[in-house]
Design an enzyme around this catalytic site. Structure first.
Site, PDB file in Angstrom:
ATOM      1  N   ASP A 189      13.764  -3.584  -5.371  1.00  0.00           N
ATOM      2  CA  ASP A 189      14.047  -4.577  -4.327  1.00  0.00           C
ATOM      3  C   ASP A 189      14.745  -5.755  -5.001  1.00  0.00           C
ATOM      4  O   ASP A 189      14.168  -6.835  -5.170  1.00  0.00           O
ATOM      5  CB  ASP A 189      12.745  -4.989  -3.639  1.00  0.00           C
ATOM      6  CG  ASP A 189      12.142  -3.837  -2.875  1.00  0.00           C
ATOM      7  OD1 ASP A 189      12.806  -3.319  -1.971  1.00  0.00           O
ATOM      8  OD2 ASP A 189      11.020  -3.421  -3.209  1.00  0.00           O
ATOM      9  N   HIS A 206       4.420   2.101  -8.131  1.00  0.00           N
ATOM     10  CA  HIS A 206       3.490   0.962  -8.064  1.00  0.00           C
ATOM     11  C   HIS A 206       2.550   0.956  -9.272  1.00  0.00           C
ATOM     12  O   HIS A 206       2.233  -0.100  -9.824  1.00  0.00           O
ATOM     13  CB  HIS A 206       2.629   1.045  -6.803  1.00  0.00           C
ATOM     14  CG  HIS A 206       3.387   0.880  -5.531  1.00  0.00           C
ATOM     15  ND1 HIS A 206       3.589   1.924  -4.660  1.00  0.00           N
ATOM     16  CD2 HIS A 206       3.986  -0.195  -4.982  1.00  0.00           C
ATOM     17  CE1 HIS A 206       4.279   1.489  -3.616  1.00  0.00           C
ATOM     18  NE2 HIS A 206       4.539   0.217  -3.789  1.00  0.00           N
ATOM     19  N   GLY A 222       0.817  -1.214   0.000  1.00  0.00           N
ATOM     20  CA  GLY A 222       0.000   0.000   0.000  1.00  0.00           C
ATOM     21  C   GLY A 222       0.845   1.256   0.000  1.00  0.00           C
ATOM     22  O   GLY A 222       2.028   1.228  -0.325  1.00  0.00           O
TER      23      GLY A 222
HETATM   24  O1  PAF Z   1       7.825  -5.277  -1.944  1.00  0.00           O
HETATM   25  C1  PAF Z   1       6.877  -5.194  -1.144  1.00  0.00           C
HETATM   26  O2  PAF Z   1       6.128  -4.211  -1.102  1.00  0.00           O
HETATM   27  C2  PAF Z   1       6.655  -6.331  -0.167  1.00  0.00           C
HETATM   28  O3  PAF Z   1       7.867  -6.876   0.275  1.00  0.00           O
HETATM   29  C3  PAF Z   1       5.733  -7.432  -0.726  1.00  0.00           C
HETATM   30  C4  PAF Z   1       6.362  -8.124  -1.914  1.00  0.00           C
HETATM   31  C5  PAF Z   1       4.400  -6.827  -1.121  1.00  0.00           C
HETATM   32  C6  PAF Z   1       5.483  -8.492   0.345  1.00  0.00           C
HETATM   33  O4  PAF Z   1       4.867  -7.947   1.477  1.00  0.00           O
END
Ligand code: PAF
Length: 281
Positions: A153, A38, A32
Site C-alpha cells: 500500500d 501480515h 484481519g
Molecule cells: O492497510 C490496512 O490494512 C488498513 O488500511 C489499515 C492500515 C489497517 C487501516 O485500517
C-alpha cells in the site's frame, strides 16, 4: 502466548505495564483475514521492538459506499491463531463502538491534503481520510513506539508518514517489503476473491510492473511505458484504473535518474488489485 484485548482499559494497562519495564512496543495495524504477508510484518516488528501488538479492525470509514465493507472477510479466530504462531504478544480487537464511540457519523474525521488526491485517492474518494482517521485512533489507543506498514500500500505509507509528521505522533514508521506468491502476485486478503480462472491471470500485474521497469530503465518515456502497461493489462483481461510511472514521492510523473515507483490498480472481474515496484525491489 497471545493475549486478546477488546477493551481500551485492558489495552492501556497492558501497554503501560510493558512501558514501566522499559520495553519498546510495536504496532502492526491490520483489517484481519491475515496471511503470510501480515505475519511477516509481525516478524519485522519484533526486530524493532520488545513487544508486538497487532490490531484487527475492519474500518468502515475507509470503504466507499460501493466497496466491499460488508463482504470483507472476517476471520478473528484464525487471525489470533496465526498471530500467536508468528510470535505476536497481543491482539487489539476493538468493537465498532470502542473505535467510534459516537458512531461513524459522529466521528472526528481527519482530512489529509496533497498526496491523497491522486491514484488511489482519486479512484477511492475519502479512502485515505478514513485510513488516517483510524490509524490516528490506533496510535492514541495503543501508544506504540513504532508501527509497521506494508510497502504494497505504497500511497497509504506516504499518507501515514505525512500524518505522523503533521500531527507529531511520537511513532517511528517501519516500511515492510511486499511479500509475493511464487508467480509474483502480491499477497493480499482480496486474492481469495479471485476465481480459479482469474487467479493465474492475476500474476500479470507483477509481470507488467517488471516490464514497466525494463522499459523505463531502457530509456522509454513515461507515456510510452504507461501505454504499454495499460495495453498489456487489458490484453490480460484487466480493467485498468491506473498503470503509472511516478516520482517516488508521488509528486508527478517519473523522471530519468531520480527515484521512481511504478504503480498499478486494476480489476479482474469484481476483484480490485493494487501493486507497485520500486527500483531494486
Ligand atoms: O492497510 C490496512 O490494512 C488498513 O488500511 C489499515 C492500515 C489497517 C487501516 O485500517
Amino acid at each position: 502466548m497471545l493475549e486478546t484485548l477488546t477493551e481500551l482499559d485492558g489495552l492501556r494497562a497492558r501497554v503501560a505495564a510493558w512501558k514501566r519495564e522499559g520495553l519498546r512496543v510495536a504496532l502492526v495495524p491490520t483489517m484481519g483475514n491475515l496471511h503470510a504477508g501480515h505475519f511477516s510484518l509481525v516478524e519485522l516488528a519484533r526486530r524493532h521492538a520488545d513487544r508486538v501488538v497487532a490490531s484487527v479492525f475492519v474500518n468502515p470509514t475507509q470503504f466507499g459506499p460501493d466497496e466491499d465493507f460488508a463482504r470483507y472477510p472476517r476471520t478473528p479466530e484464525a487471525d489470533a491463531e496465526g498471530l500467536d504462531a508468528a510470535g505476536c504478544d497481543a491482539v487489539w480487537m476493538p468493537s465498532l463502538d470502542t473505535m467510534y464511540p459516537f458512531g461513524v457519523d459522529g466521528t472526528v474525521q481527519l482530512r489529509v491534503p496533497g498526496v491523497t488526491g491522486v491514484l488511489e485517492g482519486a479512484h477511492r474518494p475519502g479512502h485515505f481520510d478514513g485510513v488516517a482517521t483510524v490509524v490516528a485512533r490506533l496510535f492514541n489507543q495503543v501508544q506504540p513506539d513504532t508501527a509497521v506498514f506494508g510497502r504494497k500500500d505504497y500511497q497509504q505509507l506516504a499518507v501515514i508518514r505525512y500524518l505522523v509528521r503533521e500531527l507529531a505522533f511520537p511513532v517511528g514508521i517501519v516500511a515492510a517489503p511486499i511479500l509475493r506468491e511464487a508467480d509474483g502476485l502480491a499477497m493480499s486478503s482480496r486474492n481469495q476473491y479471485l476465481g480459479p480462472d482469474e487467479r493465474p491471470r492475476a500474476a500479470g500485474i507483477h509481470a507488467t510492473l517488471q516490464a514497466m521497469r525494463r522499459a523505463f530503465e531502457a530509456g522509454e518515456g513515461v507515456e510510452a511505458v504507461e501505454r504499454m502497461a495499460r495495453g498489456r493489462l487489458q490484453a490480460g483481461g484487466f480493467d485498468v484504473d491506473y498503470a503509472t510511472m511516478q516520482r517516488a514521492d508521488l509528486s508527478g510523473p517519473a523522471v530519468p535518474h531520480a527515484p521512481w515507483v511504478a504503480l498499478v490498480a486494476a480489476r479482474l472481474g469484481r476483484t480490485r488489485l493494487i501493486d507497485n515496484l520500486e527500483p531494486g525491489s
